[in-house]
Design an enzyme around this catalytic site. Structure first.
Site, PDB file in Angstrom:
ATOM      1  N   ASN A 174       0.875  -1.186   0.000  1.00 56.21           N
ATOM      2  CA  ASN A 174       0.000   0.000   0.000  1.00 56.21           C
ATOM      3  C   ASN A 174       0.907   1.229   0.000  1.00 56.21           C
ATOM      4  O   ASN A 174       1.505   1.552   1.017  1.00 56.21           O
ATOM      5  CB  ASN A 174      -0.894  -0.043   1.254  1.00 56.21           C
ATOM      6  CG  ASN A 174      -1.689   1.241   1.436  1.00 56.21           C
ATOM      7  OD1 ASN A 174      -1.837   2.039   0.510  1.00 56.21           O
ATOM      8  ND2 ASN A 174      -2.213   1.434   2.634  1.00 56.21           N
ATOM      9  N   TRP A 175       0.983   1.880  -1.133  1.00 53.43           N
ATOM     10  CA  TRP A 175       1.913   3.006  -1.263  1.00 53.43           C
ATOM     11  C   TRP A 175       1.371   4.304  -0.651  1.00 53.43           C
ATOM     12  O   TRP A 175       2.080   5.301  -0.613  1.00 53.43           O
ATOM     13  CB  TRP A 175       2.264   3.232  -2.736  1.00 53.43           C
ATOM     14  CG  TRP A 175       3.016   2.097  -3.371  1.00 53.43           C
ATOM     15  CD1 TRP A 175       3.508   0.978  -2.749  1.00 53.43           C
ATOM     16  CD2 TRP A 175       3.363   1.952  -4.754  1.00 53.43           C
ATOM     17  NE1 TRP A 175       4.140   0.164  -3.654  1.00 53.43           N
ATOM     18  CE2 TRP A 175       4.061   0.735  -4.892  1.00 53.43           C
ATOM     19  CE3 TRP A 175       3.154   2.735  -5.892  1.00 53.43           C
ATOM     20  CZ2 TRP A 175       4.548   0.284  -6.127  1.00 53.43           C
ATOM     21  CZ3 TRP A 175       3.627   2.291  -7.111  1.00 53.43           C
ATOM     22  CH2 TRP A 175       4.317   1.081  -7.220  1.00 53.43           C
ATOM     23  N   LYS A 176       0.116   4.305  -0.273  1.00 53.14           N
ATOM     24  CA  LYS A 176      -0.508   5.503   0.328  1.00 53.14           C
ATOM     25  C   LYS A 176      -0.264   6.714  -0.567  1.00 53.14           C
ATOM     26  O   LYS A 176      -0.235   6.592  -1.789  1.00 53.14           O
ATOM     27  CB  LYS A 176       0.005   5.713   1.758  1.00 53.14           C
ATOM     28  CG  LYS A 176      -0.031   4.435   2.594  1.00 53.14           C
ATOM     29  CD  LYS A 176       0.220   4.671   4.041  1.00 53.14           C
ATOM     30  CE  LYS A 176       0.300   3.331   4.756  1.00 53.14           C
ATOM     31  NZ  LYS A 176       0.297   3.458   6.195  1.00 53.14           N
TER      32      LYS A 176
ATOM     33  N   SER B  78       3.573  -2.493  10.241  1.00 53.43           N
ATOM     34  CA  SER B  78       5.033  -2.517  10.360  1.00 53.43           C
ATOM     35  C   SER B  78       5.639  -3.864   9.965  1.00 53.43           C
ATOM     36  O   SER B  78       6.599  -4.323  10.580  1.00 53.43           O
ATOM     37  CB  SER B  78       5.480  -2.097  11.762  1.00 53.43           C
ATOM     38  OG  SER B  78       5.082  -0.763  12.016  1.00 53.43           O
TER      39      SER B  78
ATOM     40  N   GLU C  39      -6.557   4.503   8.119  1.00 57.57           N
ATOM     41  CA  GLU C  39      -6.361   5.933   7.834  1.00 57.57           C
ATOM     42  C   GLU C  39      -7.626   6.535   7.226  1.00 57.57           C
ATOM     43  O   GLU C  39      -7.928   7.714   7.443  1.00 57.57           O
ATOM     44  CB  GLU C  39      -5.138   6.124   6.930  1.00 57.57           C
ATOM     45  CG  GLU C  39      -3.847   5.880   7.709  1.00 57.57           C
ATOM     46  CD  GLU C  39      -2.674   5.414   6.867  1.00 57.57           C
ATOM     47  OE1 GLU C  39      -2.697   5.546   5.630  1.00 57.57           O
ATOM     48  OE2 GLU C  39      -1.709   4.887   7.463  1.00 57.57           O
TER      49      GLU C  39
ATOM     50  N   HIS D 186      -9.356   0.977   5.227  1.00 59.49           N
ATOM     51  CA  HIS D 186      -8.046   1.163   5.869  1.00 59.49           C
ATOM     52  C   HIS D 186      -8.218   2.100   7.068  1.00 59.49           C
ATOM     53  O   HIS D 186      -9.012   3.042   7.022  1.00 59.49           O
ATOM     54  CB  HIS D 186      -7.057   1.745   4.857  1.00 59.49           C
ATOM     55  CG  HIS D 186      -5.645   1.735   5.365  1.00 59.49           C
ATOM     56  ND1 HIS D 186      -5.177   2.670   6.242  1.00 59.49           N
ATOM     57  CD2 HIS D 186      -4.613   0.886   5.130  1.00 59.49           C
ATOM     58  CE1 HIS D 186      -3.914   2.387   6.535  1.00 59.49           C
ATOM     59  NE2 HIS D 186      -3.558   1.310   5.871  1.00 59.49           N
TER      60      HIS D 186
ATOM     61  N   GLY E 196       2.636   1.990  10.719  1.00 54.74           N
ATOM     62  CA  GLY E 196       3.562   3.109  10.549  1.00 54.74           C
ATOM     63  C   GLY E 196       4.298   3.487  11.819  1.00 54.74           C
ATOM     64  O   GLY E 196       4.921   4.543  11.899  1.00 54.74           O
TER      65      GLY E 196
ATOM     66  N   GLY F 179       2.829  -1.279   4.296  1.00 51.95           N
ATOM     67  CA  GLY F 179       2.888   0.149   3.983  1.00 51.95           C
ATOM     68  C   GLY F 179       4.315   0.579   3.708  1.00 51.95           C
ATOM     69  O   GLY F 179       4.857   0.398   2.619  1.00 51.95           O
ATOM     70  N   GLY F 180       4.969   1.135   4.731  1.00 48.35           N
ATOM     71  CA  GLY F 180       6.297   1.734   4.583  1.00 48.35           C
ATOM     72  C   GLY F 180       7.301   0.866   3.837  1.00 48.35           C
ATOM     73  O   GLY F 180       8.004   1.347   2.932  1.00 48.35           O
TER      74      GLY F 180
ATOM     75  N   GLU G 227      -5.228  -5.288  10.696  1.00 43.53           N
ATOM     76  CA  GLU G 227      -4.193  -4.270  10.864  1.00 43.53           C
ATOM     77  C   GLU G 227      -4.423  -3.529  12.185  1.00 43.53           C
ATOM     78  O   GLU G 227      -5.213  -2.571  12.235  1.00 43.53           O
ATOM     79  CB  GLU G 227      -4.251  -3.267   9.712  1.00 43.53           C
ATOM     80  CG  GLU G 227      -4.002  -3.854   8.360  1.00 43.53           C
ATOM     81  CD  GLU G 227      -3.444  -2.804   7.409  1.00 43.53           C
ATOM     82  OE1 GLU G 227      -2.335  -3.018   6.899  1.00 43.53           O
ATOM     83  OE2 GLU G 227      -4.084  -1.766   7.206  1.00 43.53           O
TER      84      GLU G 227
END
Ligand code: PEP
Length: 253
Positions: free
Chosen positions: A9-11, A213, A97, A95, A173, A234-235, A167
């Site tokens: 997930n590149w956000k 993470s 966010e 998600h 993150g 993610g990251g 999640e």
């Protein structure tokens, strides 16, 4: 045997040029990987170019969100049929966010999941508790409410298009990962709820990803757990080497 599914997930990251460079490297380096399903979720504007670059590859293009209506007076929104037309095959819905900053609720997440599957796409439905909810021993009831909202409109026949991503919000993150044991406990609970809703045979076929993470150093131990069927990353998905290592950790032994 559930095939593991690893999605990056590149956000809100990467220019279109950067997205294309990353995906070209992934395509070159992951082309020979067998036994793992792979996806990347670029920004909406990069999605059509990324999908085109990935044509004929073993990497699926995913979207990060959708609206629940197919069209209409919804300024600024995108619909699942449009995402399909642009080359997406999966959509991440709910998600944390989106829930935290953009007002997604259990009800709208459910509508988004239904719209996604109606458009012929797969839905990756995210659930997970905040730190306060975990500390208050409310993890399982919170996940139950999220599942009930998300799955209410999804019939058993649609479940091949359904993936759940557990999640924990406190792990997203933050660099703080759930231990394999903590994650497995919730994954097993989710599968139990899926079995109550759809029967054990169908529940045993639904993939449940872990997200929060995930990195090369913890991916293997997390995905070794019985009910952890891949990762939503993610990251670490923003760096080719890290994402490649995570995908490789998901290969069947
Ligand atoms: C995510 O955004 O879905 C996620 C799990 O992020 P990170 O891997 O950076 O914690």
């Amino acid at each position: 045997m559930r095939q593991k599914f690893v999605v990056g997930n590149w956000k809100l990251n990467k220019t279109i040029a950067e997205a294309l460079a990353l995906v070209t490297e992934l395509k070159n380096q992951l082309g020979a990987v067998k036994g793992v399903q792979i996806g990347v979720a670029p920004t909406f504007v990069a999605l059509p170019s990324v999908a085109k670059r990935l044509e004929g590859s073993n990497i699926a293009t995913c979207a990060q969100n959708t609206h629940w209506e197919a069209s209409g007076a919804w300024t600024g929104e995108l619909s699942a049929p449009l995402l399909a037309e642009a080359g997406a095959s999966w959509v991440i819905v709910g998600h944390s966010e989106r829930r935290q900053h953009f007002g997604d609720t259990n009800e709208t997440v459910g509508k988004k999941a239904v719209a996604t599957i109606a458009a012929g796409l797969g839905a990756i439905v995210c659930v997970g508790e905040t730190l306060a909810e975990r500390d208050g021993n409310r993890t399982l009831p919170i996940v139950d409410d999220q599942l009930a909202g998300a799955l209410g409109g999804i019939a058993a026949a649609a479940t091949p298009k359904l993936v759940i991503a557990y999640e924990p919000v406190w792990a997203i993150g933050t660099g703080r990962t759930a231990t394999p044991g903590q994650a497995q406990e919730v994954h097993a609970h989710i599968r139990k709820r899926l079995a109550e809703r759809y029967g054990q045979v169908i529940a045993d076929g639904i993939r449940i990803q872990y997200g929060g993470s995930v990195k090369p150093s913890n991916a293997e131990s997390l995905m070794a757990e019985r009910d952890i069927d891949g990762a939503l990353v993610g990251g670490a998905s923003l760096e080719a080497a890290d994402f490649i290592a995570i995908v490789k950790a998901a290969r069947p032994s």
